[in-house]
Design a protein around this motif. Structure first.
Motif, PDB file in Angstrom:
ATOM      1  N   ASP A 285      -1.979  -4.702  -2.916  1.00  0.00           N
ATOM      2  CA  ASP A 285      -1.289  -5.804  -3.597  1.00  0.00           C
ATOM      3  C   ASP A 285      -0.158  -5.330  -4.508  1.00  0.00           C
ATOM      4  N   TYR A 286      -0.265  -4.110  -5.037  1.00  0.00           N
ATOM      5  CA  TYR A 286       0.792  -3.574  -5.896  1.00  0.00           C
ATOM      6  C   TYR A 286       2.065  -3.238  -5.117  1.00  0.00           C
ATOM      7  N   PHE A 287       1.948  -3.025  -3.821  1.00  0.00           N
ATOM      8  CA  PHE A 287       3.104  -2.677  -2.993  1.00  0.00           C
ATOM      9  C   PHE A 287       3.764  -3.906  -2.370  1.00  0.00           C
ATOM     10  N   LYS A 288       3.069  -5.032  -2.333  1.00  0.00           N
ATOM     11  CA  LYS A 288       3.582  -6.225  -1.652  1.00  0.00           C
ATOM     12  C   LYS A 288       4.796  -6.883  -2.307  1.00  0.00           C
ATOM     13  N   PRO A 289       4.903  -6.980  -3.634  1.00  0.00           N
ATOM     14  CA  PRO A 289       6.067  -7.659  -4.217  1.00  0.00           C
ATOM     15  C   PRO A 289       7.407  -7.044  -3.808  1.00  0.00           C
ATOM     16  N   GLN A 290       7.475  -5.707  -3.711  1.00  0.00           N
ATOM     17  CA  GLN A 290       8.724  -5.049  -3.306  1.00  0.00           C
ATOM     18  C   GLN A 290       9.062  -5.304  -1.840  1.00  0.00           C
ATOM     19  N   CYS A 291       8.060  -5.724  -1.075  1.00  0.00           N
ATOM     20  CA  CYS A 291       8.223  -5.969   0.353  1.00  0.00           C
ATOM     21  C   CYS A 291       8.407  -7.451   0.655  1.00  0.00           C
ATOM     22  N   GLY A 292       8.568  -8.276  -0.346  1.00  0.00           N
ATOM     23  CA  GLY A 292       8.742  -9.700  -0.122  1.00  0.00           C
ATOM     24  C   GLY A 292       7.434 -10.456   0.065  1.00  0.00           C
ATOM     25  N   GLY A 293       6.321  -9.894  -0.393  1.00  0.00           N
ATOM     26  CA  GLY A 293       5.046 -10.596  -0.341  1.00  0.00           C
ATOM     27  C   GLY A 293       4.083 -10.110   0.724  1.00  0.00           C
ATOM     28  N   THR A 294       4.523  -9.225   1.609  1.00  0.00           N
ATOM     29  CA  THR A 294       3.628  -8.651   2.609  1.00  0.00           C
ATOM     30  C   THR A 294       3.692  -7.132   2.492  1.00  0.00           C
ATOM     31  N   LEU A 295       2.701  -6.464   3.015  1.00  0.00           N
ATOM     32  CA  LEU A 295       2.685  -5.008   2.973  1.00  0.00           C
ATOM     33  C   LEU A 295       3.612  -4.467   4.052  1.00  0.00           C
ATOM     34  N   CYS A 296       4.668  -3.764   3.662  1.00  0.00           N
ATOM     35  CA  CYS A 296       5.672  -3.274   4.620  1.00  0.00           C
ATOM     36  C   CYS A 296       5.681  -1.754   4.719  1.00  0.00           C
ATOM     37  N   VAL A 297       4.686  -1.090   4.114  1.00  0.00           N
ATOM     38  CA  VAL A 297       4.549   0.357   4.205  1.00  0.00           C
ATOM     39  C   VAL A 297       3.146   0.669   4.701  1.00  0.00           C
ATOM     40  N   THR A 298       2.957   1.896   5.149  1.00  0.00           N
ATOM     41  CA  THR A 298       1.635   2.330   5.581  1.00  0.00           C
ATOM     42  C   THR A 298       1.030   3.165   4.464  1.00  0.00           C
ATOM     43  N   LEU A 299      -0.117   2.713   3.961  1.00  0.00           N
ATOM     44  CA  LEU A 299      -0.829   3.472   2.941  1.00  0.00           C
ATOM     45  C   LEU A 299      -1.890   4.313   3.638  1.00  0.00           C
ATOM     46  N   VAL A 300      -1.881   5.625   3.361  1.00  0.00           N
ATOM     47  CA  VAL A 300      -2.807   6.547   4.005  1.00  0.00           C
ATOM     48  C   VAL A 300      -3.578   7.289   2.928  1.00  0.00           C
ATOM     49  N   ARG A 301      -4.902   7.170   2.974  1.00  0.00           N
ATOM     50  CA  ARG A 301      -5.779   7.880   2.042  1.00  0.00           C
ATOM     51  C   ARG A 301      -5.768   9.352   2.435  1.00  0.00           C
ATOM     52  N   ARG A 302      -5.502  10.240   1.446  1.00  0.00           N
ATOM     53  CA  ARG A 302      -5.428  11.674   1.722  1.00  0.00           C
ATOM     54  C   ARG A 302      -6.300  12.422   0.717  1.00  0.00           C
ATOM     55  N   PRO A 303      -7.489  12.881   1.146  1.00  0.00           N
ATOM     56  CA  PRO A 303      -8.351  13.657   0.250  1.00  0.00           C
ATOM     57  C   PRO A 303      -7.726  15.009  -0.081  1.00  0.00           C
ATOM     58  N   VAL A 304      -7.689  15.344  -1.351  1.00  0.00           N
ATOM     59  CA  VAL A 304      -7.141  16.620  -1.807  1.00  0.00           C
ATOM     60  C   VAL A 304      -8.099  17.241  -2.819  1.00  0.00           C
ATOM     61  N   SER A 305      -8.010  18.550  -2.987  1.00  0.00           N
ATOM     62  CA  SER A 305      -8.817  19.235  -3.992  1.00  0.00           C
ATOM     63  C   SER A 305      -8.332  18.814  -5.372  1.00  0.00           C
ATOM     64  N   TYR A 306      -9.283  18.518  -6.242  1.00  0.00           N
ATOM     65  CA  TYR A 306      -8.936  18.089  -7.591  1.00  0.00           C
ATOM     66  C   TYR A 306     -10.077  18.501  -8.508  1.00  0.00           C
ATOM     67  N   ASP A 307      -9.773  18.882  -9.746  1.00  0.00           N
ATOM     68  CA  ASP A 307     -10.769  19.473 -10.640  1.00  0.00           C
ATOM     69  C   ASP A 307     -11.783  18.493 -11.218  1.00  0.00           C
ATOM     70  N   PHE A 308     -11.425  17.242 -11.398  1.00  0.00           N
ATOM     71  CA  PHE A 308     -12.372  16.318 -12.023  1.00  0.00           C
ATOM     72  C   PHE A 308     -12.267  14.933 -11.404  1.00  0.00           C
ATOM     73  N   GLY A 309     -13.209  14.071 -11.786  1.00  0.00           N
ATOM     74  CA  GLY A 309     -13.245  12.711 -11.256  1.00  0.00           C
ATOM     75  C   GLY A 309     -14.276  12.585 -10.160  1.00  0.00           C
ATOM     76  N   GLN A 310     -14.500  11.353  -9.740  1.00  0.00           N
ATOM     77  CA  GLN A 310     -15.490  11.105  -8.688  1.00  0.00           C
ATOM     78  C   GLN A 310     -14.886  11.313  -7.298  1.00  0.00           C
ATOM     79  N   ASP A 311     -15.747  11.635  -6.337  1.00  0.00           N
ATOM     80  CA  ASP A 311     -15.297  11.773  -4.955  1.00  0.00           C
ATOM     81  C   ASP A 311     -14.663  10.458  -4.519  1.00  0.00           C
ATOM     82  N   CYS A 312     -13.568  10.552  -3.785  1.00  0.00           N
ATOM     83  CA  CYS A 312     -12.784   9.397  -3.317  1.00  0.00           C
ATOM     84  C   CYS A 312     -12.114   8.619  -4.460  1.00  0.00           C
TER      85      CYS A 312
END
Length: 137
Positions: free
Chosen positions: A30-57
């Motif tokens: 929803d945060y990307f839709k306003p710049q696209c005129g109200g619909t999602l116009c980009v592809t969002l891809v989840r990319r797991p990376v190594s990170y020192d803290f926080g919960q998985d995913c």
């Protein structure tokens, strides 16, 4: 378009395939839709990376392949590894982890080489897909 300022809103939020992950993913889109005129116009891809803290995913950052980004571009959503691939389409695509993971994502769907083979085969046509033959003068 530029990546929305969502870090404070999403820092650490779970974006996995179960529990609240699909709901959080939908809110992220929803945060990307306003710049696209109200619909999602980009592809969002989840990319797991190594990170020192926080919960998985957990959300770390959104990374565009260029700035500003354009319609049909891929935006990588870096999450803390491990984060398994979704079992359905409710949470977006997932690439394998690593600094350069997913660099070729989207090449078949409008990326750099899209349309290169359109029109080739036994029927003749052009191999470029988007080019027109030169007109004799």
């Amino acid at each position: 378009m530029t990546v929305p300022d969502i870090h404070l809103e999403f820092a650490g939020r779970y974006l996995g395939d179960d529990e609240d992950g699909p709901t959080n993913w939908s809110e992220l889109e929803d945060y990307f839709k306003p710049q696209c005129g109200g619909t999602l116009c980009v592809t969002l891809v989840r990319r797991p990376v190594s990170y020192d803290f926080g919960q998985d995913c957990g959300y770390i950052e959104a990374v565009a392949s260029r700035n500003p980004y354009y319609r049909h571009d891929t935006i990588y959503i870096n999450v803390k590894a491990p984060c398994p691939a979704p079992t359905d389409d409710s949470g977006g695509a997932t690439t394998q982890g690593g600094v350069d993971a997913g660099q070729d994502a989207g090449q078949d769907a409008g990326g750099q080489d899209a349309g290169q083979d359109a029109g080739s085969g036994s029927g003749g046509g052009t191999d470029q897909g988007v080019s027109s033959p030169a007109t004799p003068s």
